[in-house]
Every structure is written in C-alpha cells, then in structure tokens.
Design a protein around this motif. Structure first.
Motif, PDB file in Angstrom:
ATOM      1  N   ALA A 324       0.824  -1.205   0.000  1.00 25.97           N
ATOM      2  CA  ALA A 324       0.000   0.000   0.000  1.00 25.97           C
ATOM      3  C   ALA A 324       0.861   1.260   0.000  1.00 25.97           C
ATOM      4  CB  ALA A 324      -0.919  -0.002   1.215  1.00 25.97           C
ATOM      5  N   ASP A 325       0.430   2.253  -0.767  1.00 25.78           N
ATOM      6  CA  ASP A 325       1.097   3.555  -0.781  1.00 25.78           C
ATOM      7  C   ASP A 325       0.683   4.408   0.412  1.00 25.78           C
ATOM      8  OD1 ASP A 325       2.549   3.508  -3.455  1.00 25.78           O
ATOM      9  OD2 ASP A 325       0.509   3.020  -4.073  1.00 25.78           O
ATOM     10  N   ALA A 326      -0.494   4.146   0.949  1.00 30.04           N
ATOM     11  CA  ALA A 326      -0.986   4.834   2.135  1.00 30.04           C
ATOM     12  C   ALA A 326      -2.113   3.999   2.719  1.00 30.04           C
ATOM     13  CB  ALA A 326      -1.470   6.240   1.801  1.00 30.04           C
ATOM     14  N   LEU A 327      -2.441   4.278   3.980  1.00 26.75           N
ATOM     15  CA  LEU A 327      -3.510   3.580   4.676  1.00 26.75           C
ATOM     16  C   LEU A 327      -4.619   4.581   4.967  1.00 26.75           C
ATOM     17  CD1 LEU A 327      -1.208   1.642   7.157  1.00 26.75           C
ATOM     18  CD2 LEU A 327      -2.251   0.737   5.068  1.00 26.75           C
ATOM     19  N   LEU A 328      -5.791   4.353   4.393  1.00 21.31           N
ATOM     20  CA  LEU A 328      -6.928   5.243   4.566  1.00 21.31           C
ATOM     21  C   LEU A 328      -7.686   4.801   5.817  1.00 21.31           C
ATOM     22  CD1 LEU A 328      -8.523   7.599   3.391  1.00 21.31           C
ATOM     23  CD2 LEU A 328      -9.751   5.963   1.950  1.00 21.31           C
ATOM     24  N   LEU A 329      -7.756   5.669   6.815  1.00 17.78           N
ATOM     25  CA  LEU A 329      -8.258   5.308   8.142  1.00 17.78           C
ATOM     26  C   LEU A 329      -9.642   5.894   8.370  1.00 17.78           C
ATOM     27  CD1 LEU A 329      -4.964   6.189  10.048  1.00 17.78           C
ATOM     28  CD2 LEU A 329      -5.625   3.960   9.109  1.00 17.78           C
ATOM     29  N   ASN A 330     -10.614   5.029   8.566  1.00 14.47           N
ATOM     30  CA  ASN A 330     -11.979   5.460   8.871  1.00 14.47           C
ATOM     31  C   ASN A 330     -12.311   4.929  10.261  1.00 14.47           C
ATOM     32  OD1 ASN A 330     -14.420   6.722   8.383  1.00 14.47           O
ATOM     33  ND2 ASN A 330     -15.324   4.923   7.436  1.00 14.47           N
ATOM     34  N   LEU A 331     -11.821   5.613  11.292  1.00 16.12           N
ATOM     35  CA  LEU A 331     -11.870   5.102  12.658  1.00 16.12           C
ATOM     36  C   LEU A 331     -12.768   5.932  13.569  1.00 16.12           C
ATOM     37  CD1 LEU A 331      -8.030   4.408  13.087  1.00 16.12           C
ATOM     38  CD2 LEU A 331      -9.798   2.876  12.192  1.00 16.12           C
ATOM     39  N   HIS A 332     -12.896   7.221  13.304  1.00 17.71           N
ATOM     40  CA  HIS A 332     -13.724   8.095  14.134  1.00 17.71           C
ATOM     41  C   HIS A 332     -15.201   7.971  13.753  1.00 17.71           C
ATOM     42  CE1 HIS A 332      -9.832  10.116  14.816  1.00 17.71           C
ATOM     43  NE2 HIS A 332     -10.392  10.656  15.893  1.00 17.71           N
ATOM     44  N   PRO A 333     -16.071   8.288  14.689  1.00 12.50           N
ATOM     45  CA  PRO A 333     -17.488   8.424  14.321  1.00 12.50           C
ATOM     46  C   PRO A 333     -17.637   9.552  13.302  1.00 12.50           C
ATOM     47  CG  PRO A 333     -17.225   8.374  16.718  1.00 12.50           C
ATOM     48  CD  PRO A 333     -15.850   8.504  16.141  1.00 12.50           C
ATOM     49  N   THR A 334     -18.390   9.312  12.245  1.00 14.16           N
ATOM     50  CA  THR A 334     -18.536  10.344  11.222  1.00 14.16           C
ATOM     51  C   THR A 334     -19.277  11.567  11.754  1.00 14.16           C
ATOM     52  OG1 THR A 334     -20.537   9.228  10.454  1.00 14.16           O
ATOM     53  CG2 THR A 334     -18.495   8.732   9.289  1.00 14.16           C
ATOM     54  N   HIS A 335     -20.030  11.404  12.837  1.00 14.17           N
ATOM     55  CA  HIS A 335     -20.849  12.503  13.344  1.00 14.17           C
ATOM     56  C   HIS A 335     -20.188  13.256  14.488  1.00 14.17           C
ATOM     57  CE1 HIS A 335     -21.907   8.785  15.580  1.00 14.17           C
ATOM     58  NE2 HIS A 335     -21.805   9.586  16.626  1.00 14.17           N
ATOM     59  N   SER A 336     -18.994  12.858  14.894  1.00 14.57           N
ATOM     60  CA  SER A 336     -18.396  13.436  16.093  1.00 14.57           C
ATOM     61  C   SER A 336     -17.921  14.869  15.894  1.00 14.57           C
ATOM     62  CB  SER A 336     -17.231  12.577  16.572  1.00 14.57           C
ATOM     63  OG  SER A 336     -16.498  13.228  17.592  1.00 14.57           O
ATOM     64  N   GLY A 337     -17.052  15.061  14.892  1.00 17.73           N
ATOM     65  CA  GLY A 337     -16.472  16.377  14.672  1.00 17.73           C
ATOM     66  C   GLY A 337     -15.360  16.740  15.634  1.00 17.73           C
ATOM     67  N   ARG A 338     -15.214  15.989  16.701  1.00 10.38           N
ATOM     68  CA  ARG A 338     -14.228  16.289  17.734  1.00 10.38           C
ATOM     69  C   ARG A 338     -13.201  15.167  17.795  1.00 10.38           C
ATOM     70  NH1 ARG A 338     -14.259  21.618  19.056  1.00 10.38           N
ATOM     71  NH2 ARG A 338     -16.373  22.337  19.545  1.00 10.38           N
ATOM     72  N   ALA A 339     -12.084  15.372  17.103  1.00 12.48           N
ATOM     73  CA  ALA A 339     -11.092  14.302  16.962  1.00 12.48           C
ATOM     74  C   ALA A 339     -10.496  13.901  18.304  1.00 12.48           C
ATOM     75  CB  ALA A 339     -10.001  14.739  16.002  1.00 12.48           C
ATOM     76  N   ARG A 340     -10.258  14.879  19.181  1.00 12.34           N
ATOM     77  CA  ARG A 340      -9.546  14.578  20.422  1.00 12.34           C
ATOM     78  C   ARG A 340     -10.446  13.978  21.488  1.00 12.34           C
ATOM     79  NH1 ARG A 340      -5.213  19.136  21.929  1.00 12.34           N
ATOM     80  NH2 ARG A 340      -4.338  17.323  22.997  1.00 12.34           N
ATOM     81  N   ARG A 341     -11.720  13.824  21.194  1.00 10.94           N
ATOM     82  CA  ARG A 341     -12.591  13.111  22.114  1.00 10.94           C
ATOM     83  C   ARG A 341     -12.358  11.598  22.042  1.00 10.94           C
ATOM     84  NH1 ARG A 341     -18.439  16.243  21.460  1.00 10.94           N
ATOM     85  NH2 ARG A 341     -17.783  18.209  22.469  1.00 10.94           N
ATOM     86  N   HIS A 342     -11.466  11.202  21.150  1.00  8.55           N
ATOM     87  CA  HIS A 342     -11.205   9.774  20.957  1.00  8.55           C
ATOM     88  C   HIS A 342      -9.704   9.510  21.060  1.00  8.55           C
ATOM     89  CE1 HIS A 342     -15.386   9.286  19.716  1.00  8.55           C
ATOM     90  NE2 HIS A 342     -15.222  10.435  19.077  1.00  8.55           N
ATOM     91  N   PRO A 343      -9.130   9.734  22.245  1.00  8.55           N
ATOM     92  CA  PRO A 343      -7.677   9.564  22.409  1.00  8.55           C
ATOM     93  C   PRO A 343      -7.213   8.140  22.166  1.00  8.55           C
ATOM     94  CG  PRO A 343      -8.762   9.804  24.549  1.00  8.55           C
ATOM     95  CD  PRO A 343      -9.788  10.139  23.510  1.00  8.55           C
ATOM     96  N   ARG A 344      -8.118   7.174  22.325  1.00  9.63           N
ATOM     97  CA  ARG A 344      -7.726   5.779  22.105  1.00  9.63           C
ATOM     98  C   ARG A 344      -7.314   5.545  20.653  1.00  9.63           C
ATOM     99  NH1 ARG A 344     -10.941   0.384  24.195  1.00  9.63           N
ATOM    100  NH2 ARG A 344      -9.765  -1.146  22.966  1.00  9.63           N
ATOM    101  N   ILE A 345      -7.926   6.293  19.722  1.00 13.66           N
ATOM    102  CA  ILE A 345      -7.561   6.136  18.316  1.00 13.66           C
ATOM    103  C   ILE A 345      -6.138   6.630  18.086  1.00 13.66           C
ATOM    104  CG2 ILE A 345      -8.091   6.872  15.961  1.00 13.66           C
ATOM    105  CD1 ILE A 345     -11.044   6.973  16.779  1.00 13.66           C
ATOM    106  N   ALA A 346      -5.779   7.757  18.697  1.00 11.43           N
ATOM    107  CA  ALA A 346      -4.402   8.251  18.574  1.00 11.43           C
ATOM    108  C   ALA A 346      -3.417   7.246  19.152  1.00 11.43           C
ATOM    109  CB  ALA A 346      -4.269   9.602  19.275  1.00 11.43           C
TER     110      ALA A 346
END
Length: 664
Positions: A324-346
């Motif tokens: 793969a040239d890159a990995l496309l990550l679809n891990l957050h809820p699409t409706h959240s809008g707040r990336a840092r509310r999900h520190p487990r993903i980081a």
C-alpha cells in the motif's frame, strides 16, 4: 527509510465551531502521526441528499477554511464527497429531478440517481469541478459509483428507462425491464443481451468517469487527482466493469488512486484475514501502472466498539504487506467532529506505527507475489450459466473462496500466472480453450464444478476424469447420501455439508486418493483423483463443488499439502505452512532471488508456525509483529533439513516475517 502513511478520513460539520473542529483535528493528527486528512463531505448522518445551492456553499466554505488550517499544520488534504449516485435511500428524497435508479424488480429509488441521467451528470461534474478549485491532493469517488448494492433496491440499479433505451438501440428493438432481467439471468448458455447490457452499463460509467476527470483536471489546474473507491471485484464483474478502461478514464496526467475494499466493518474471526490477503492481491493485479493503492481500514459505525484495536492493527499490517502507498483510516465516528474526544484512536495509531514502518521499509525492494495461482478474469460474470432466472447475484463467479480454501490451510496464493494453479466453480467458463490447455500443461487443481465444465469442453483426457453429473445434497437416488471421504491409509474427512458433489469416473492412468462413502460405509464414488496427462501436466480433481466449505482440520491440511507437492512435480518450490489452525501465508520474491514469507495467526490460540521447505533456507531471519507491540527478532531454524520452525509461539492476529535466500 520509507514509512507507512496515515490518511485519516474525518468529517467537519459546517457551522460556527468548524474552525475549532479543524484546529483540534490538526492537533490530533500531529499527536497520532497522521500525514493527510481526507475530509468527508455531507456524510452519513449529515447527508441530506445531493448538496447544491446554499448547502453546497456552506460545505465549500467549511472545506476551504479547514484545508487551510490543516495545511498550515503541515498536513496534506484530500476530499471525499459522500455521494456520487447515492449509497442508499434511508428515507431521503431527491430534490433535483434526477432520473432515479431502478432495480431489476422495478423498485424505484427515492434518492439515488441513474448513471444515464444527464441532469445528474451535470450536477456531479460541477460539484467535483467546484471543489477541485481548492487544489486538494485527491478527490475520491465513493464506492456508490457502481450499479450493485443500492438499498432498498434488491440487487441494485441499472434498469432505468434511460438505460433500457440504450440497450434497445443495441438490440434493435424496444426492450422492457422484465425482458432485460429475464434475458440477462436466463439459465443455460448466456443470452446475448447479457453482454449488451453490461456494455451499456460500462459505457455509461466510463462517460461519467471521463467527464469528472476532465472537470477536476481543469478546475484544479492539474493539481488534483481522482481516486476510486471500489467494492469486491466479483460484484463489479456482474456490472461489466473494465478496470483498465475505468482507470484510464479517471487518470489525470496518467495518475489515479484506488481504495481497494478488503475487510469488513466490524469484528470478525481471524481466519477472515485470508479474504483480506486475497482481495488485496486480486486488486493489485487489476491496477495499471500509475495507479496508487490506498486501502481503507474501516470501523463502522465507529471506534473499538465496532472493531477491536487488535483486529484493526492486523488489518493495517495486512494492507501494508500488500504494498500500500498509504492507509486510509476510517476510525472516528462520522458525526463526532471532535477528533480529540477519541484519544484511544491516537494511541492505536502510535502503537501501530513501529510494525507498519518495518513492513513499509521491507516493501521498498521490488517484490513479486508467489504461490498457487488463482486465475481470475474481470469479465467472468459474462460467462456464468445460471440455474434459475431473475437473480443477478447468481452471475457472481468469485475466486475468493478458492483463495480462502488454500490460504486457511497454509498454502500461499498469487493472482499472477503460476506453475501450479487452482480453478474452481464457474470461473472456469471465463477461459478459452487455449488458456485452459496452458493451465493443463502445468499443475492444476480443479473442484467438481470446474472439472465438469472442462469435461463438457472436451478436456477429460487432460484432467483424467469424466464427470457423470453433479449430485445435490438432497438427492437420495442411487447409492444413498454422501457423508464422508476416506483415503487409503484410513484418514476420514467430512463431506456431509457439501451442497453438491461431482460424480468422478477416473480414466486410465488416474490415481484415486480418496473415496466418498455413504453413512453405512458403502462407496459412493471417487473423492480426489490425480493424473499426469500426455502434455506433461499434473491435474488433481476434487469431487467437492464448494471446497471452501470443507471442514478445516489437520488431515485435510496434510492432504492438500500433498496435493500441491504432486502438482509441483519433481521440482517443488513453494513453502507450505502448518503448526496450527489458520496460519495464513503471504509469500513474495525479491528481485535478487530472496524469499519473503509473512504468516498471520488467524486462530485465537497461540501457534508455532512450521514451514515445509523444498530446499535449504540457511541464514533465515524472522521478525515477530505482535498486535500493537514493537517488532522483535525471533529465532528461526530448521527442525530438520525440510522444516523451518519459528522458535516461539505467535499470538492471535500476530504476524511473523521470515526472510531467506533459497539454496538448492
């Protein structure tokens, strides 16, 4: 040293706090090592139909402002508009006057457009052209850019009046939807209209792809590229997709991008990684030069509540192993809008980085996949013969189960031509006589259905068996119901849940390796036969018509490995893996003659992989990649001169990477 690239799919909702959402997203990406953000546009919960007017203006302004913030943070930016034709109605209603998609049963979509609709085409090219002005790296065409899978339509769309007019022009007479469906799915030899309808669908899609590419090229002034999100190739085959032509239509300055579908949205058993390994390999072979691969790892609805971090990690590694040239990550809820509310993903992304970077660095050497070939033809559905009318799903001829059967029992596969190949089911109808003859002069494994097809086409002398029909599970005529398979040494395997078996009649110089028996022990017929034909080819035939449904066990694995060795002949080459259930291999060779074997443990129990080698592997080295851990060197050595052992257990979904240069 090359490193894995994270491309994070994320939705910013237009509004007063959109700027704050973007700043928070930039901070998250810096903390998690993300390289690019792919901005979702009016997706899922916030999809209210094809956007236009003020709604599109708000999306454009939010995208422009967000892209500027992300670029200032050192991030690349791409765009993922949520719909082309539309994924599903889900209660939405079209407000543009688009010609709606129509299913084979006459169901009319309320929010999904026909590929043939001129109004929709104008909207789509204008929509992509407008956003291309932002100069984003890639603008993606969602995987709704297809005919199948458009709920609530049964199979999908493509039976709209505008499409039927195109079909009628080729046929030379008016065609109703009912006539088209009946012809396309008619039992027996494919009706000529099937190829014509596939031509209509293919040409309509190519027209749209080319128009969108021209709009993106023009309005981005050559800065942007188009990406194609695709589904399972066997389903696209029913649509008549021409992959080379489609990528050519999408290309800008000879470049395009693909997001190959390869894994499910939610938790599943580890053995399903065989499907992922195969789908990535199959689509690698479909991509022309100049088309990048950016597989998507998707947790849906969202986060570890849908798919464990362990499974997500294993799919990340699987995708990276495919080159793969890159990995496309679809891990957050699409409706959240707040990336840092999900520190487990980081945390997941940080912990996954060492293993992925190691795999990416190894992939910089030119590699060619290696294994038992699984022949595929993108147009296979054009050749399928159905047994009932009205069901477009019956046109699917998927080589995936063939690959599953081999991989789950420790046999590596490739989509390239190979000295040993496996051809199962109706896929055999897609190849002409010359192609089949070439396969039959090498090593060829056939299931009962493929053997019957080759018999019908006059190749019984080459396969070593005549097929006296296919007997269904509920057919009680003759000797009685089939139940189990027994070899000469007393090994017993089950065929009790096979949907059908082929009645194999061995010809002269054919060896019978197993016999099918009834519950009371009477012989039902030959189970597995092997034959060396006059052309020097070696052929093995299974009575089973669905080998992937045969229960996996140690005896079945030993019998399959012995079959592969027979098919290889006097000069065996392939390493074969055992040592535990579902040790799934990925095998490649480097330009300098080196061998790279990756094995994942698809069982929940730890295992010690054993690699049966045809030759010496002196100097072999190994890495163990445990889920979310730092890669470690593990000792590897020859238990004897033919079995390479990884000294140490590998846990569930862990990968072990073994390198060596063959000697002898």
């Amino acid at each position: 040293m090359p490193a894995a690239r994270y491309h994070l799919r994320f939705q910013i909702r237009p509004g007063r706090d959109a700027g704050q959402q973007a700043l928070e997203l930039a901070e998250f990406c810096q903390e998690a090592g993300v390289d690019e953000v792919v901005l979702l546009l009016a997706a899922e919960e916030f999809h209210n139909g094809h956007p236009s007017g003020e709604a599109e203006d708000r999306l454009y302004d939010a995208t422009a402002a967000t892209a500027a913030i992300l670029r200032d943070a050192g991030l690349d930016v791409g765009l993922n508009p949520w719909v082309t034709t539309g994924h599903a109605d889900r209660g939405r209603r079209d407000r543009h006057g688009f010609a709606p998609m129509v299913g084979p049963d006459g169901t009319v979509a309320t929010a999904q457009a026909s590929f043939a609709c001129p109004l929709w085409r104008s909207w789509l090219t204008a929509h992509y052209g407008r956003f291309a002005e932002l100069g984003l790296r890639v603008l993606w065409l969602e995987d709704d850019f297809r005919y199948h899978n458009h709920a609530p339509l049964g199979w999908g769309g493509g039976f709209e009046p505008l499409m039927l007019e195109r079909l009628a022009a080729l046929v030379g007479a008016p065609v109703t939807r009912e006539q088209a469906v009946a012809a396309v799915t008619a039992p027996g030899r494919p009706h000529p209209w099937r190829a014509l309808l596939q031509q209509v669908w293919r040409e309509a899609q190519l027209e749209v792809a080319q128009a969108v590419a021209e709009a993106v090229d023009k309005h981005s002034e050559g800065r942007s590229r188009l990406g194609l999100m695709s589904s399972v190739p066997a389903a696209h085959s029913v649509e008549g997709r021409d992959w080379a032509a489609l990528f050519d239509a999408l290309s800008i300055d000879g470049e395009a991008v693909q997001r190959p579908h390869f894994a499910g949205y939610e938790d599943g058993p580890g053995r399903e990684l065989s499907r992922s390994v195969w789908l990535l390999e199959q689509q690698r072979a479909l991509r022309p030069p100049g088309v990048r691969s950016e597989p998507e790892i998707e947790n849906w609805p969202h986060t570890a509540w849908s798919k464990s971090d362990t499974q997500t990690w294993s799919e990340l590694v699987t995708a990276q192993l495919s080159g793969a040239d890159a990995l496309l990550l679809n891990l957050h809820p699409t409706h959240s809008g707040r990336a840092r509310r999900h520190p487990r993903i980081a945390e997941l992304l940080r912990r996954a980085r060492p293993a992925l970077d190691l795999v990416a660095a190894r992939a910089q050497d030119e590699q060619v996949t290696w294994g038992v070939g699984v022949p595929t033809r993108p147009d296979a559905a054009a050749h399928v013969r159905t047994s009932r009318a009205g069901h477009l799903g019956d046109l699917v001829a998927d080589p995936g189960p063939t690959a599953d059967f081999l991989l789950r029992l420790g046999v590596p596969v490739t989509a390239e031509q190979a000295p040993v190949q496996a051809l199962f089911g109706q896929a055999a109808r897609a190849f002409d006589d010359a192609e089949l003859r070439r396969m039959l002069t090498g090593g060829l494994l056939l299931d009962g259905t493929a053997a019957q097809i080759l018999d019908e086409r006059g190749f019984a002398e080459w396969t070593g068996v005549t097929v006296d029909g296919i007997v269904g599970r509920e057919d009680t005529a003759g000797e009685g119901p089939y139940a189990y398979e027994q070899t000469a040494d007393g090994t017993v395997l089950s065929v009790n849940v096979q949907p059908a078996l082929a009645r194999l009649r061995p010809r002269e110089r054919t060896d019978v390796w197993s016999t099918i028996c009834t519950p009371d022990g009477r012989s039902w017929g030959a189970g597995r036969c092997v034959h060396t034909n006059a052309g020097g080819g070696r052929v093995a035939v299974l009575a089973a018509t669905a080998p992937a449904l045969l229960p996996c066990d140690d005896e079945g694995q030993r019998l399959l490995h012995a079959t592969v060795r027979f098919l290889e002949g006097p000069d065996p080459r392939l390493p074969l893996v055992s040592g535990g259930p579902y040790l799934i291999p990925h095998l490649s060779r480097t330009a300098d003659g080196g061998v790279r074997l990756a094995v994942v443990n698809g069982s929940a129990d730890p295992a010690v992989p054993l690699v049966a080698l045809p030759g010496d592997a002196t100097g072999a080295t190994a890495w163990m990649l445990a889920p979310l851990g730092v890669p470690v060197r593990v000792p590897v050595g020859a238990e004897d001169d033919r079995v390479l052992t990884v000294w140490g257990e590998i846990p569930h979904r862990a990968w072990v990477l073994v390198d060596w240069t063959p000697v002898g």
